[in-house]
Design an enzyme around this catalytic site. Structure first.
Site, PDB file in Angstrom:
ATOM      1  N   THR A  38      15.194   6.487 -16.976  1.00 56.01           N
ATOM      2  CA  THR A  38      16.118   5.365 -16.734  1.00 56.01           C
ATOM      3  C   THR A  38      16.403   4.590 -18.020  1.00 56.01           C
ATOM      4  OG1 THR A  38      14.267   3.903 -16.162  1.00 56.01           O
ATOM      5  CG2 THR A  38      15.352   5.051 -14.344  1.00 56.01           C
ATOM      6  N   VAL A  60       5.029  10.682 -19.404  1.00 55.79           N
ATOM      7  CA  VAL A  60       3.630  10.238 -19.365  1.00 55.79           C
ATOM      8  C   VAL A  60       2.932  10.657 -18.066  1.00 55.79           C
ATOM      9  CG1 VAL A  60       4.057   8.296 -20.927  1.00 55.79           C
ATOM     10  CG2 VAL A  60       4.104   7.907 -18.473  1.00 55.79           C
ATOM     11  N   ASN A 102      -3.088   8.781 -17.187  1.00 57.17           N
ATOM     12  CA  ASN A 102      -2.970   9.297 -18.552  1.00 57.17           C
ATOM     13  C   ASN A 102      -2.985   8.169 -19.582  1.00 57.17           C
ATOM     14  OD1 ASN A 102      -2.868  11.919 -17.634  1.00 57.17           O
ATOM     15  ND2 ASN A 102      -0.630  11.988 -17.545  1.00 57.17           N
ATOM     16  N   ALA A 117       1.932  -2.965 -16.602  1.00 56.99           N
ATOM     17  CA  ALA A 117       3.070  -3.715 -16.064  1.00 56.99           C
ATOM     18  C   ALA A 117       3.089  -3.514 -14.553  1.00 56.99           C
ATOM     19  CB  ALA A 117       4.373  -3.224 -16.676  1.00 56.99           C
ATOM     20  N   TYR A 148       7.487   2.310  -4.572  1.00 52.56           N
ATOM     21  CA  TYR A 148       7.307   1.490  -5.778  1.00 52.56           C
ATOM     22  C   TYR A 148       6.121   0.546  -5.594  1.00 52.56           C
ATOM     23  CZ  TYR A 148       8.608  -1.817  -9.531  1.00 52.56           C
ATOM     24  OH  TYR A 148       8.627  -2.624 -10.649  1.00 52.56           O
TER      25      TYR A 148
END
Ligand code: NAD
Length: 325
Positions: A38, A60, A102, A117, A148
């Site tokens: 994104t 990631v 990771n 975050a 989410y």
């Protein structure tokens, strides 16, 4: 002597690019890791001239291996707007789970401080108002937004486990709605949508009756808060956001006025599980970090509208914008 080094996953996104800028300005070596799911290169192109900035294309969720010493890992990679995570549900769950694992492994290997975050969405549709960090939230795991919200809740649990079981120095940020330059005009979040519609003279689409509220924070204030958390020994979770709470209808009218637009306001159906209210209790950030947002919302909206006007070539051709942004 070497510069301090920071890894910023999701560094080519909206928040990540502002963090890259700030950490470069503070004298860090910055390793920006992004798979451009994104985010876009244009967000960090202006930083490429610095020999302390490195852009690494990597997912990631697959792996995160970097040579050399690192002092901090800021894990910001994740689709973040409802439009993005609803079309990318598996990527969102994977980056919250495998990606966080990771990034934590990297921090453990390097002896680096780790900052996650996380989000105010961990509070779901809150039954406590404003939301303090001690509130556990009201999330529907099988609703559309669950991909989410639960990814971030899992990421918080994983971060806490690495702290408890492996002694990794971690911090969890619960970030509330933040806005500013480099938001994508079609990312579906209210502020870029309202600005785009206002500037194009299209109807400004407010969902439901517009009485639902959000608390919005200008990006520079958030970045200052993140910088302070990194340079503290505080593990959180800690709310970062601006308690300035506003209804969606009032926000649409404000943006319309600031943009000098004659768009009409149009009401559209509310998305499923859309939170009705949202406001951070930032007592902890104020007392522990001496942090409080400083930018008046009106100034932040003016800066953001000006940025959209200056970059209109990126999005006035909506077909181009939808494919390239
Ligand atoms: P964004 O979409 O602009 O940035 C996310 C970045 O992560 C993009 O550059 C994307 O390409 C990258 N990314 C996604 N999956 C990846 C992967 N598997 N590997 C590598 N890179 C990957 O979103 P944003 O608003 O800048 O949000 C950044 C972070 O902050 C997210 O974790 C989000 O959950 C969190 N957050 C943001 C807000 C906000 O108001 N902007 C609020 C709460 C939390």
């Amino acid at each position: 002597m070497r510069w301090p080094a920071v890894v910023i996953t999701g560094g080519a996104g909206f928040l990540g690019s502002h963090l890259c800028e700030r950490f470069l300005a503070e004298g860090y070596d910055v390793y920006c890791v992004d798979n451009f799911l994104t985010g876009v290169v244009a967000n960090v192109e202006h930083l490429m001239a610095s020999d302390r900035f490195r852009l690494i294309r990597a997912d990631v969720s697959q792996h995160l291996v970097l040579p050399g010493a690192m002092d901090a890992v800021l894990h910001f990679a994740s689709p973040a707007s409802p439009t993005d995570y609803l079309r990318l549900p598996i990527d969102t769950l994977r980056v919250g789970s495998n990606g966080t694992f990771n990034a934590l492994e990297l921090a453990k290997e390097k002896g680096a401080r780790f900052v996650l975050a996380s989000t105010s969405e961990t509070y779901g549709d809150p039954l406590v108002h404003p939301q303090p960090e001690t509130y556990w939230g009201n999330v529907n795991p099988v609703g559309p937004r669950g991909v989410y919200d639960e990814a971030k809740r899992f990421a918080e649990a994983m971060t806490t486990a690495f702290r408890r079981a492996c002694g990794v120095d971690t911090a969890i940020l619960r970030i509330f709605n933040t806005f500013g330059p480099r938001m994508r005009p079609f990312d579906g979040r209210a502020i870029p949508t309202f600005i785009r519609q206002a500037l194009l003279g299209e109807p400004i689409t407010v969902s439901g009756d517009g009485t639902q509220t959000r608390s919005i924070c200008y990006v520079d204030d958030l970045v200052e808060g993140i910088f302070r958390v990194l340079n503290s020994d505080f593990s959180g979770p800690i709310n970062l956001g601006n308690p300035h709470e506003i209804s969606m209808l009032a926000l649409a009218q404000w943006i319309k006025e600031l943009a000098g637009s004659d768009s009409e306001i149009a009401f559209v159906p509310r998305p499923e599980d859309d939170p009705k209210i949202r406001r951070p209790d930032i007592t902890l950030a104020q007392t522990r970090l001496g942090w409080t947002p400083k930018t008046p919302i009106e100034d932040g909206l003016r800066y953001t509208i000006a940025w959209f006007q200056e970059h209109s070539q990126l999005w006035t051709d909506s077909k181009l914008a939808r494919t390239s942004l």
